[in-house]
Design a protein around this motif. Structure first.
Motif, PDB file in Angstrom:
ATOM      1  N   SER A  10      17.402  51.839  80.830  1.00 33.63           N
ATOM      2  CA  SER A  10      18.676  52.677  80.877  1.00 33.63           C
ATOM      3  C   SER A  10      18.745  54.107  81.441  1.00 33.63           C
ATOM      4  O   SER A  10      17.570  54.726  81.626  1.00 33.63           O
ATOM      5  CB  SER A  10      19.141  52.748  79.484  1.00 33.63           C
ATOM      6  OG  SER A  10      20.407  53.903  79.372  1.00 33.63           O
ATOM      7  N   SER A  16      20.314  55.509  75.141  1.00 36.24           N
ATOM      8  CA  SER A  16      20.682  54.231  75.462  1.00 36.24           C
ATOM      9  C   SER A  16      20.861  53.347  74.312  1.00 36.24           C
ATOM     10  O   SER A  16      20.030  53.340  73.260  1.00 36.24           O
ATOM     11  CB  SER A  16      19.495  53.719  76.336  1.00 36.24           C
ATOM     12  OG  SER A  16      19.352  52.385  76.244  1.00 36.24           O
ATOM     13  N   LYS A  17      21.812  52.453  74.253  1.00 36.10           N
ATOM     14  CA  LYS A  17      22.175  51.629  73.183  1.00 36.10           C
ATOM     15  C   LYS A  17      21.109  50.234  73.208  1.00 36.10           C
ATOM     16  O   LYS A  17      20.979  49.776  72.251  1.00 36.10           O
ATOM     17  CB  LYS A  17      23.542  51.052  73.478  1.00 36.10           C
ATOM     18  CG  LYS A  17      24.738  52.178  73.429  1.00 36.10           C
ATOM     19  CD  LYS A  17      24.842  52.897  72.201  1.00 36.10           C
ATOM     20  CE  LYS A  17      26.145  53.802  72.287  1.00 36.10           C
ATOM     21  NZ  LYS A  17      26.304  54.736  73.303  1.00 36.10           N
ATOM     22  N   SER A  18      20.939  49.892  74.549  1.00 29.62           N
ATOM     23  CA  SER A  18      19.749  48.796  74.718  1.00 29.62           C
ATOM     24  C   SER A  18      18.657  49.039  74.092  1.00 29.62           C
ATOM     25  O   SER A  18      18.051  48.437  73.443  1.00 29.62           O
ATOM     26  CB  SER A  18      19.903  48.269  75.909  1.00 29.62           C
ATOM     27  OG  SER A  18      19.355  49.293  76.870  1.00 29.62           O
ATOM     28  N   MET A  94      24.055  46.500  81.046  1.00 27.16           N
ATOM     29  CA  MET A  94      24.850  46.116  82.141  1.00 27.16           C
ATOM     30  C   MET A  94      25.421  47.261  83.001  1.00 27.16           C
ATOM     31  O   MET A  94      26.214  48.045  82.439  1.00 27.16           O
ATOM     32  CB  MET A  94      25.745  45.036  81.624  1.00 27.16           C
ATOM     33  CG  MET A  94      26.704  44.572  82.558  1.00 27.16           C
ATOM     34  SD  MET A  94      28.123  43.753  82.266  1.00 27.16           S
ATOM     35  CE  MET A  94      27.433  41.949  82.123  1.00 27.16           C
ATOM     36  N   TYR A  95      25.066  47.356  84.100  1.00 32.40           N
ATOM     37  CA  TYR A  95      25.627  48.203  85.115  1.00 32.40           C
ATOM     38  C   TYR A  95      26.284  47.393  86.289  1.00 32.40           C
ATOM     39  O   TYR A  95      25.569  46.644  86.766  1.00 32.40           O
ATOM     40  CB  TYR A  95      24.796  49.356  85.484  1.00 32.40           C
ATOM     41  CG  TYR A  95      24.088  50.424  84.663  1.00 32.40           C
ATOM     42  CD1 TYR A  95      24.604  50.423  83.397  1.00 32.40           C
ATOM     43  CD2 TYR A  95      22.847  50.862  84.739  1.00 32.40           C
ATOM     44  CE1 TYR A  95      23.990  51.398  82.553  1.00 32.40           C
ATOM     45  CE2 TYR A  95      22.280  51.556  83.953  1.00 32.40           C
ATOM     46  CZ  TYR A  95      22.666  51.843  82.971  1.00 32.40           C
ATOM     47  OH  TYR A  95      22.286  52.667  82.015  1.00 32.40           O
ATOM     48  N   ASN A  96      27.646  47.587  86.384  1.00 38.26           N
ATOM     49  CA  ASN A  96      28.335  47.011  87.492  1.00 38.26           C
ATOM     50  C   ASN A  96      28.078  45.183  87.495  1.00 38.26           C
ATOM     51  O   ASN A  96      27.609  44.625  88.347  1.00 38.26           O
ATOM     52  CB  ASN A  96      27.991  47.508  88.736  1.00 38.26           C
ATOM     53  CG  ASN A  96      28.560  48.961  88.745  1.00 38.26           C
ATOM     54  OD1 ASN A  96      29.747  49.098  88.444  1.00 38.26           O
ATOM     55  ND2 ASN A  96      27.775  49.942  89.083  1.00 38.26           N
ATOM     56  N   PHE A  97      28.167  44.995  86.304  1.00 37.13           N
ATOM     57  CA  PHE A  97      28.024  43.445  85.887  1.00 37.13           C
ATOM     58  C   PHE A  97      26.782  42.681  85.980  1.00 37.13           C
ATOM     59  O   PHE A  97      26.449  41.610  85.942  1.00 37.13           O
ATOM     60  CB  PHE A  97      29.343  42.706  86.800  1.00 37.13           C
ATOM     61  CG  PHE A  97      30.697  43.135  86.716  1.00 37.13           C
ATOM     62  CD1 PHE A  97      31.222  42.973  85.420  1.00 37.13           C
ATOM     63  CD2 PHE A  97      31.076  43.931  87.603  1.00 37.13           C
ATOM     64  CE1 PHE A  97      32.373  43.706  85.266  1.00 37.13           C
ATOM     65  CE2 PHE A  97      32.323  44.476  87.414  1.00 37.13           C
ATOM     66  CZ  PHE A  97      33.071  44.298  86.141  1.00 37.13           C
ATOM     67  N   TYR A 143      31.414  39.654  76.902  1.00 36.03           N
ATOM     68  CA  TYR A 143      31.088  38.581  77.834  1.00 36.03           C
ATOM     69  C   TYR A 143      30.423  37.175  77.083  1.00 36.03           C
ATOM     70  O   TYR A 143      30.623  36.137  77.466  1.00 36.03           O
ATOM     71  CB  TYR A 143      29.977  38.912  78.831  1.00 36.03           C
ATOM     72  CG  TYR A 143      30.435  40.240  79.526  1.00 36.03           C
ATOM     73  CD1 TYR A 143      30.867  40.207  81.134  1.00 36.03           C
ATOM     74  CD2 TYR A 143      30.432  41.634  79.249  1.00 36.03           C
ATOM     75  CE1 TYR A 143      31.324  41.271  81.730  1.00 36.03           C
ATOM     76  CE2 TYR A 143      30.766  42.898  79.862  1.00 36.03           C
ATOM     77  CZ  TYR A 143      31.268  42.489  80.863  1.00 36.03           C
ATOM     78  OH  TYR A 143      31.524  43.484  81.775  1.00 36.03           O
TER      79      TYR A 143
HETATM   80  C1  LIG Z   1      27.058  52.844  85.870  1.00 32.98           C
HETATM   81  C2  LIG Z   1      27.479  52.106  84.763  1.00 32.98           C
HETATM   82  C3  LIG Z   1      28.163  51.027  84.976  1.00 32.98           C
HETATM   83  C4  LIG Z   1      28.749  50.128  84.097  1.00 32.98           C
HETATM   84  N1  LIG Z   1      28.882  48.982  84.508  1.00 32.98           N
HETATM   85  C5  LIG Z   1      29.538  48.247  83.401  1.00 32.98           C
HETATM   86  C6  LIG Z   1      30.037  46.914  83.764  1.00 32.98           C
HETATM   87  O1  LIG Z   1      30.140  46.227  84.786  1.00 32.98           O
HETATM   88  N2  LIG Z   1      30.417  46.089  82.589  1.00 32.98           N
HETATM   89  C7  LIG Z   1      30.526  46.598  81.325  1.00 32.98           C
HETATM   90  O2  LIG Z   1      30.821  45.790  80.275  1.00 32.98           O
HETATM   91  N3  LIG Z   1      29.866  47.563  81.092  1.00 32.98           N
HETATM   92  C8  LIG Z   1      29.515  48.521  81.832  1.00 32.98           C
HETATM   93  N4  LIG Z   1      28.913  49.689  81.619  1.00 32.98           N
HETATM   94  C9  LIG Z   1      28.844  50.302  80.307  1.00 32.98           C
HETATM   95  C10 LIG Z   1      27.496  49.939  79.715  1.00 32.98           C
HETATM   96  O3  LIG Z   1      26.993  48.570  79.940  1.00 32.98           O
HETATM   97  C11 LIG Z   1      27.194  50.824  78.212  1.00 32.98           C
HETATM   98  O4  LIG Z   1      27.429  51.864  78.464  1.00 32.98           O
HETATM   99  C12 LIG Z   1      25.846  50.196  77.871  1.00 32.98           C
HETATM  100  O5  LIG Z   1      25.858  51.090  76.665  1.00 32.98           O
HETATM  101  C13 LIG Z   1      24.822  50.511  78.613  1.00 32.98           C
HETATM  102  O6  LIG Z   1      23.581  50.182  78.134  1.00 32.98           O
HETATM  103  P1  LIG Z   1      22.589  51.767  77.570  1.00 32.98           P
HETATM  104  O7  LIG Z   1      23.245  52.532  76.808  1.00 32.98           O
HETATM  105  O8  LIG Z   1      21.481  50.914  77.210  1.00 32.98           O
HETATM  106  O9  LIG Z   1      22.604  52.189  79.087  1.00 32.98           O
HETATM  107  C14 LIG Z   1      28.527  50.611  82.647  1.00 32.98           C
HETATM  108  C15 LIG Z   1      28.092  51.686  82.508  1.00 32.98           C
HETATM  109  C16 LIG Z   1      27.510  52.631  83.589  1.00 32.98           C
HETATM  110  C17 LIG Z   1      26.943  54.061  83.216  1.00 32.98           C
END
Ligand SMILES: Cc1cc2nc3c(=O)[nH]c(=O)nc-3n(C[C@H](O)[C@H](O)[C@H](O)COP(=O)(O)O)c2cc1C
Length: 207
Positions: A10, A16-18, A94-97, A143
């Motif tokens: 992340s 980070s949530k994951s 998930m970033y940008n799907f 999803y």
């Molecule tokens: C650059 C970016 C792109 C993201 N794209 C999506 C997405 O396409 N679909 C979605 O459901 N969430 C999206 N999110 C939300 C993330 O999935 C969410 O913040 C999640 O907590 C990410 O996991 P992390 O906290 O471990 O980084 C996005 C967040 C960021 C920062």
């Protein structure tokens, strides 16, 4: 003693949530397996697998310069960690799907012909066999299980396909979803993830 490789990917570091949910999964895995060693690899700072890296790998060891030697050493270390593990836990935002570009960089480093997969007359064969993989997939929207945005989930199919290509076919997903949908959805997302962990790891302490 089981050997767990924990990959975090992340851009949010300790927030980070994951990663947070994957740490709960790890705690439960360690409880259920008695003794386990954990190697943690945060791939957030990993360089892209670029032309210089490919060039370094294709240069005979005795002809590599210092920079090339260090690029190959990093790639070899990442592969070595994956090979040594009995269990791999991947925290995947998930970033940008799809997955983070950082996790993609890790995949680009470990997918190496002749080491983690090979081509034979019968087609491609994955060489990272006999390992259990858990993926904690964190998403802002919904999803999983036919959620409203299911058609845009390119994270799970990509990871299943890629890991299967490397021989990693025993893959279980934990979803933590709705993280951009307000406090109630976030609380529900974590509760669902905790239930899934309890289901996946029988001696789990998660509620
Ligand atoms: C650059 C970016 C792109 C993201 N794209 C999506 C997405 O396409 N679909 C979605 O459901 N969430 C999206 N999110 C939300 C993330 O999935 C969410 O913040 C999640 O907590 C990410 O996991 P992390 O906290 O471990 O980084 C996005 C967040 C960021 C920062």
């Amino acid at each position: 003693m089981s050997n767990i490789l924990f990959v975090t990917s992340s851009i949010f570091g300790e927030n980070s949530k994951s990663r947070t949910v994957a740490l709960d999964l790890l705690t439960n895995l360690k409880l259920s397996e008695g003794a386990a060693s954990v190697t943690t690899r945060d791939v957030a700072g990993l360089p892209h697998f670029d032309g210089d890296t490919l060039g370094a790998l294709m240069t005979p060891a005795e002809k590599r310069d210092a920079a090339q030697t260090s690029r190959v050493a990093l790639a070899d270390a990442l592969i070595g960690e994956a090979e040594a593990a009995d269990t791999i836990v991947i925290a995947a935002p998930m970033y940008n799907f799809s997955i983070s570009s950082q996790l993609k960089a890790w995949i680009d480093h470990i997918a190496r012909s002749g080491r983690t997969f090979r081509y034979s007359a019968a087609g491609p064969e994955g060489l990272l066999k006999g390992k259990k993989v858990y993926i904690v997939a964190a998403r802002g929207g919904l999803y999983a299980n036919g959620g409203p945005a299911a058609a845009m989930d390119f994270q799970e199919p990509y990871l299943r396909g890629l890991l299967g290509f490397l021989g990693l076919t025993d893959v279980s997903f934990v979803y933590v979803e709705g993280l951009n949908m307000g406090p109630e959805a976030v609380a529900n997302g974590f509760a669902v993830a905790n239930k899934r962990i309890a289901q996946l790891v029988p001696t789990a302490i998660a509620a």
